[in-house]
Structures are given as C-alpha cells and as structure tokens.
Design a protein around this motif. Structure first.
Motif, PDB file in Angstrom:
ATOM      1  N   UNK A   1      16.663  32.521 -48.380  1.00 61.17           N
ATOM      2  CA  UNK A   1      16.218  33.030 -46.359  1.00 61.17           C
ATOM      3  C   UNK A   1      15.269  33.577 -46.926  1.00 61.17           C
ATOM      4  N   UNK A   2      15.138  33.781 -47.596  1.00 58.13           N
ATOM      5  CA  UNK A   2      13.906  35.985 -47.454  1.00 58.13           C
ATOM      6  C   UNK A   2      13.087  34.699 -48.567  1.00 58.13           C
ATOM      7  N   UNK A   3      13.386  33.658 -48.967  1.00 59.02           N
ATOM      8  CA  UNK A   3      11.772  32.861 -50.066  1.00 59.02           C
ATOM      9  C   UNK A   3      11.272  31.980 -49.272  1.00 59.02           C
ATOM     10  N   UNK A   4      12.142  31.226 -47.661  1.00 64.68           N
ATOM     11  CA  UNK A   4      11.127  30.091 -47.052  1.00 64.68           C
ATOM     12  C   UNK A   4      10.516  31.567 -45.756  1.00 64.68           C
ATOM     13  N   UNK A   5      10.997  33.001 -45.573  1.00 64.61           N
ATOM     14  CA  UNK A   5      10.502  33.540 -44.288  1.00 64.61           C
ATOM     15  C   UNK A   5       8.881  34.115 -45.514  1.00 64.61           C
ATOM     16  N   UNK A   6       9.164  34.729 -46.497  1.00 60.23           N
ATOM     17  CA  UNK A   6       7.786  35.235 -46.850  1.00 60.23           C
ATOM     18  C   UNK A   6       6.789  33.948 -47.149  1.00 60.23           C
ATOM     19  N   UNK A   7       7.012  32.379 -47.868  1.00 57.88           N
ATOM     20  CA  UNK A   7       5.935  32.066 -47.294  1.00 57.88           C
ATOM     21  C   UNK A   7       6.012  31.092 -46.650  1.00 57.88           C
ATOM     22  N   UNK A   8       6.720  31.200 -44.952  1.00 55.70           N
ATOM     23  CA  UNK A   8       6.386  30.787 -44.208  1.00 55.70           C
ATOM     24  C   UNK A   8       4.530  31.905 -43.311  1.00 55.70           C
TER      25      UNK A   8
ATOM     26  N   UNK B   1       1.234  31.958 -42.127  1.00 56.27           N
ATOM     27  CA  UNK B   1       0.852  32.823 -40.649  1.00 56.27           C
ATOM     28  C   UNK B   1      -0.356  33.286 -41.088  1.00 56.27           C
ATOM     29  N   UNK B   2       0.321  34.126 -42.233  1.00 56.29           N
ATOM     30  CA  UNK B   2      -0.457  35.427 -41.927  1.00 56.29           C
ATOM     31  C   UNK B   2      -2.345  35.348 -42.220  1.00 56.29           C
TER      32      UNK B   2
ATOM     33  N   UNK C   1      -3.131  32.231 -42.556  1.00 53.53           N
ATOM     34  CA  UNK C   1      -4.141  30.762 -42.928  1.00 53.53           C
ATOM     35  C   UNK C   1      -4.574  29.882 -43.864  1.00 53.53           C
ATOM     36  N   UNK C   2      -3.367  29.737 -44.673  1.00 50.93           N
ATOM     37  CA  UNK C   2      -3.837  29.365 -46.417  1.00 50.93           C
ATOM     38  C   UNK C   2      -2.563  28.489 -45.849  1.00 50.93           C
ATOM     39  N   UNK C   3      -2.306  27.481 -45.601  1.00 50.96           N
ATOM     40  CA  UNK C   3      -0.786  26.717 -46.249  1.00 50.96           C
ATOM     41  C   UNK C   3      -0.564  25.647 -46.559  1.00 50.96           C
ATOM     42  N   UNK C   4      -0.995  26.265 -48.095  1.00 51.82           N
ATOM     43  CA  UNK C   4      -1.107  25.089 -49.558  1.00 51.82           C
ATOM     44  C   UNK C   4       0.380  25.329 -49.696  1.00 51.82           C
ATOM     45  N   UNK C   5       1.079  25.797 -49.764  1.00 52.17           N
ATOM     46  CA  UNK C   5       2.484  26.830 -50.145  1.00 52.17           C
ATOM     47  C   UNK C   5       3.335  26.165 -49.217  1.00 52.17           C
ATOM     48  N   UNK C   6       3.052  25.317 -48.365  1.00 52.45           N
ATOM     49  CA  UNK C   6       3.840  24.644 -47.052  1.00 52.45           C
ATOM     50  C   UNK C   6       4.703  23.777 -47.148  1.00 52.45           C
ATOM     51  N   UNK C   7       4.436  23.028 -48.784  1.00 50.65           N
ATOM     52  CA  UNK C   7       5.600  22.234 -48.748  1.00 50.65           C
ATOM     53  C   UNK C   7       6.233  23.129 -49.581  1.00 50.65           C
ATOM     54  N   UNK C   8       6.120  23.901 -50.394  1.00 52.83           N
ATOM     55  CA  UNK C   8       7.404  24.681 -51.020  1.00 52.83           C
ATOM     56  C   UNK C   8       8.286  25.446 -50.351  1.00 52.83           C
ATOM     57  N   UNK C   9       7.427  26.023 -48.799  1.00 54.53           N
ATOM     58  CA  UNK C   9       8.173  25.912 -47.540  1.00 54.53           C
ATOM     59  C   UNK C   9       9.377  25.738 -47.808  1.00 54.53           C
TER      60      UNK C   9
END
Length: 117
Positions: free
Chosen positions: A50-57, A61-62, A64-72
């Motif tokens: 949960x913490x990892x997902x929230x941090x990646x999301x 969002x903050x 604007x770089x979505x390169x970690x979106x697949x990992x999230x």
C-alpha cells in the motif's frame, strides 16, 4: 505437567514416538502458530505494498513524470492479490475471487505497459 512443557525440546521429526493424543495436540499448536504467522505476514505485506503504491502514484502526480506507472500498476496488482488471499482466509470467497481477477487484469496491463514502453 502441561502438554506444552513436553513439547519444548521436541522437533517435528520425533513426534512419532509420542502417544497419539500428544501428537494431535502438538499438530494443533503448530497449525495455530502457522495461522498467526501467515496472518501477520499478509498484513505486513499489504501495508508495504500500500505504501509503495501510494508513493509511486504520488510521485507521478506531483512531478508529472509517469515512467514509474507500470511499476505502480504492478504493485497495485500485487496488493490486490494479497487482499484476495486475506479475503479467502476470512471465508469471503466472492470478494477473494474479485480481487484475484483484478490482480490478473492489472498484471496483464502492467506487462503490456512494460512491453510497449
């Protein structure tokens, strides 16, 4: 003398030498310990994911770089897998299956995203 006092120095290998009543008591104690450990492990894993997902999301969002979106998305899928296992343990099979199917879908989407990017 309590039954637990008899088992302090015994391993599972030499349980065959014990009377049947003591063997079943020891097996029940081991089963309870495994259940408690499994619940604790699932709870800790759920919190970490949960913490990892929230941090990646939040990072996406903050900045604007979505390169970690697949990992999230992958960590979110694993979170749904853990929640599904917890629901199965609680006896709520419907919610468990919904979470498992959500995990499979998010796994598929995250793999597709890894392959396309």
């Amino acid at each position: 003398m309590k039954n637990t006092d008899l088992f302090d120095n015994l391993s599972v290998r030499n349980m065959g030498d014990l009377p049947l009543e003591l063997q079943t008591n020891r097996a029940e104690e081991l089963k309870k310990k495994i259940e408690v450990g499994g619940k604790r492990m699932l709870k800790i894993t759920r919190i970490i994911l949960t913490v990892l997902t929230i941090l990646l999301a939040a990072y996406g969002l903050i900045t604007g770089n979505f390169k970690f979106q697949p990992l999230m998305l992958f960590s979110l899928g694993l979170l749904f897998l853990v929640i599904g296992l917890i629901e199965f343990r609680k006896g709520r099979k419907t919610y468990g299956w919904v979470c498992i199917f959500t995990f499979l879908f998010s796994l598929f989407v995250s793999i597709q995203t890894f392959l396309w990017s």
